[in-house]
Design a protein around this motif. Structure first.
Motif, short mmCIF file in Angstrom:
data_model
loop_
_atom_site.label_atom_id
_atom_site.label_comp_id
_atom_site.label_asym_id
_atom_site.label_seq_id
_atom_site.Cartn_x
_atom_site.Cartn_y
_atom_site.Cartn_z
N ARG A 67 1.00 -1.34 -0.19
CA ARG A 67 0.30 -0.05 -0.18
C ARG A 67 0.98 0.91 0.04
NH1 ARG A 67 -4.54 -0.16 4.74
NH2 ARG A 67 -5.50 1.48 2.85
N ARG A 68 0.60 2.22 -0.89
CA ARG A 68 1.42 3.86 -0.55
C ARG A 68 0.53 4.51 -0.07
NH1 ARG A 68 1.75 7.49 -6.38
NH2 ARG A 68 3.70 9.30 -5.61
N ALA A 69 1.51 4.97 1.20
CA ALA A 69 1.00 5.18 3.12
C ALA A 69 2.30 7.11 2.40
CB ALA A 69 2.20 4.47 3.68
N ILE A 70 1.48 7.72 3.67
CA ILE A 70 2.25 9.47 3.84
C ILE A 70 2.08 9.91 5.32
CG2 ILE A 70 0.33 10.26 3.01
CD1 ILE A 70 2.08 12.68 2.12
N GLU A 71 3.31 9.66 5.92
CA GLU A 71 2.85 9.63 7.19
C GLU A 71 2.89 12.11 7.18
OE1 GLU A 71 4.79 9.77 11.61
OE2 GLU A 71 5.59 9.06 10.07
N LEU A 72 1.64 12.43 7.75
CA LEU A 72 1.89 13.92 7.54
C LEU A 72 3.12 14.16 9.21
CD1 LEU A 72 -1.63 15.10 6.52
CD2 LEU A 72 0.31 14.22 5.53
N GLY A 73 3.35 15.74 9.31
CA GLY A 73 4.25 15.60 10.70
C GLY A 73 4.54 14.64 11.33
N ALA A 74 6.06 14.24 10.58
CA ALA A 74 6.08 12.36 11.22
C ALA A 74 7.34 12.73 12.27
CB ALA A 74 7.18 12.06 9.60
N GLY A 75 7.66 14.25 12.08
CA GLY A 75 9.19 14.35 13.71
C GLY A 75 9.92 13.74 13.37
N THR A 76 10.05 12.04 14.74
CA THR A 76 11.19 11.48 14.44
C THR A 76 11.09 10.72 13.07
OG1 THR A 76 10.24 10.01 16.16
CG2 THR A 76 11.56 12.12 17.21
N GLY A 126 -0.66 22.47 2.66
CA GLY A 126 -0.89 23.51 2.21
C GLY A 126 -0.80 24.07 0.78
N GLU A 127 1.04 24.14 1.43
CA GLU A 127 1.83 24.27 0.13
C GLU A 127 2.44 22.93 -0.80
OE1 GLU A 127 5.15 26.45 2.38
OE2 GLU A 127 3.58 27.72 3.76
N GLY A 128 2.93 23.69 -1.32
CA GLY A 128 3.82 22.45 -2.77
C GLY A 128 2.57 21.84 -3.03
N LEU A 129 1.71 21.60 -3.09
CA LEU A 129 0.93 19.75 -3.17
C LEU A 129 0.52 19.52 -4.10
CD1 LEU A 129 -2.78 21.12 -0.96
CD2 LEU A 129 -0.12 19.83 -0.43
N GLU A 130 1.10 19.90 -5.78
CA GLU A 130 0.97 19.55 -6.29
C GLU A 130 1.96 18.43 -6.60
OE1 GLU A 130 3.69 24.00 -6.66
OE2 GLU A 130 1.61 22.92 -6.10
N HIS A 131 3.10 18.31 -5.90
CA HIS A 131 4.49 17.66 -5.70
C HIS A 131 3.89 16.85 -5.05
CE1 HIS A 131 7.44 21.13 -6.70
NE2 HIS A 131 6.77 21.58 -6.15
N TYR A 132 2.35 16.25 -4.89
CA TYR A 132 2.63 15.56 -4.42
C TYR A 132 0.69 14.67 -5.74
CZ TYR A 132 5.31 15.87 -0.74
OH TYR A 132 6.60 16.52 -0.05
N PRO A 133 0.83 12.99 -5.20
CA PRO A 133 -0.26 13.40 -6.70
C PRO A 133 -1.96 13.14 -5.78
CG PRO A 133 0.78 11.23 -5.49
CD PRO A 133 2.16 12.41 -5.11
N SER A 134 -2.98 14.19 -6.58
CA SER A 134 -3.41 13.88 -6.07
C SER A 134 -5.04 12.89 -5.60
CB SER A 134 -4.37 14.77 -6.92
OG SER A 134 -6.32 15.09 -6.62
N GLY A 135 -5.29 12.47 -4.06
CA GLY A 135 -5.84 10.86 -4.30
C GLY A 135 -4.48 10.57 -4.73
N GLY A 136 -3.24 9.91 -4.05
CA GLY A 136 -2.46 9.16 -4.94
C GLY A 136 -2.41 8.28 -3.85
N TYR A 137 -2.74 8.20 -2.21
CA TYR A 137 -3.01 7.38 -1.42
C TYR A 137 -3.65 6.68 -0.92
CZ TYR A 137 1.41 10.78 -1.82
OH TYR A 137 2.46 11.06 -2.36
N ASP A 138 -2.83 5.94 -0.44
CA ASP A 138 -4.44 4.52 -0.04
C ASP A 138 -4.05 3.95 1.57
OD1 ASP A 138 -4.26 2.79 -2.47
OD2 ASP A 138 -2.31 1.94 -1.62
N LEU A 139 -3.31 5.30 2.46
CA LEU A 139 -3.36 5.35 4.01
C LEU A 139 -2.40 6.36 3.93
CD1 LEU A 139 -4.25 3.85 6.41
CD2 LEU A 139 -1.32 3.08 6.71
N ILE A 140 -2.96 7.97 4.74
CA ILE A 140 -2.70 9.28 5.70
C ILE A 140 -2.12 8.70 6.82
CG2 ILE A 140 -3.07 11.25 5.55
CD1 ILE A 140 -4.67 10.53 2.60
N LEU A 141 -1.27 8.83 7.62
CA LEU A 141 -0.97 8.21 9.15
C LEU A 141 -1.01 10.04 9.50
CD1 LEU A 141 1.11 5.45 8.25
CD2 LEU A 141 -1.14 5.30 9.50
N GLY A 142 -1.14 10.12 10.68
CA GLY A 142 -0.67 11.02 11.86
C GLY A 142 -0.84 10.73 13.04
N ALA A 143 0.57 11.65 13.82
CA ALA A 143 -0.19 10.95 15.12
C ALA A 143 0.20 12.34 16.15
CB ALA A 143 0.98 10.19 15.37
#
Length: 218
Positions: A67-76, A126-143
């Protein structure tokens, strides 16, 4: 943005965030994650929400293989690292000041044969989102990414861009203030949101959200 550092003598229970590293066992690997509160503030330490989300990914048998996943605000990077070890193709993101530190943790904890399954990338919501595929992730993670109200509009815009009707969002957080509940209400305007796990010991909630399909125009 870093929070104001607290006095360790006043809050000794939180002194663990001033340690230079923390060790975990996830996905049949021993992980040693570096921390740096003095340089990076909240982005440089591991919060309970990240640990609980990693436990959920592993123990709830969330299917990450392929699965194609992305983590936002990953920190460590702990969550993204565990997601990679569990079989995901993962993009781990944060703002520019955290990237070098984040890359070091990824390099240290991802085996060479899995390095191709993970990338570290700069993302300010909110910035540079064109560099990431629209609707391109199966799983979005945020902690623990819901704590600054000023960031809510940009975070919601980012979530909307990254997700499709088939995407799954897993958001791990502690509900501290009314503004946190407000974010969940705002999220509910565009996503179907449900609580799927609560860790009472750490007071951490995990919410699963799926993007609502647009109603057809009459």
């Amino acid at each position: 943005m870093a929070l104001v550092p607290y006095d360790e003598n006043v809050l000794p229970a939180l002194s663990k965030i001033h340690k230079s590293s923390a060790e975990f066992e996830f996905a049949n690997h021993t992980l040693r994650i570096s921390q740096d509160w003095s340089r990076l503030g909240v982005a440089g330490v591991i919060w309970d929400a990240a640990v609980v989300l990693c436990m959920y990914l592993e123990l709830a048998h969330v299917d990450l293989k392929g699965r194609r996943a992305i983590e936002l605000g990953a920190g460590t990077g702990l969550v993204g690292i565990v997601a990679t070890l569990l079989g995901g193709n993962v993009t781990i993101t944060d703002r520019k000041p955290a990237l070098e530190f984040l890359r070091d943790n990824v390099k240290e904890n991802i085996p060479p044969d899995l390095q191709g399954a993970v990338q570290v990338s700069e993302l300010t919501w909110g910035e540079g989102l064109e560099h990431y595929p629209s609707g391109g992730y199966d799983l979005i993670l945020g902690a623990d990414i819901v704590y600054l109200e000023d960031t809510f509009p940009a975070l919601l815009q980012t979530l909307g861009h990254l997700s499709s009707g088939e995407s799954e969002l897993l958001l791990s957080c502690r509900i501290r203030y009314e503004r946190d509940e407000r974010f969940l209400r705002l999220l509910g305007n565009h996503f179907s949101v449900q609580e799927v796990h609560y860790d009472a010991q750490r007071d951490i909630h995990i919410y699963r959200a799926v993007k609502m399909k647009a109603k057809p125009e009459l």
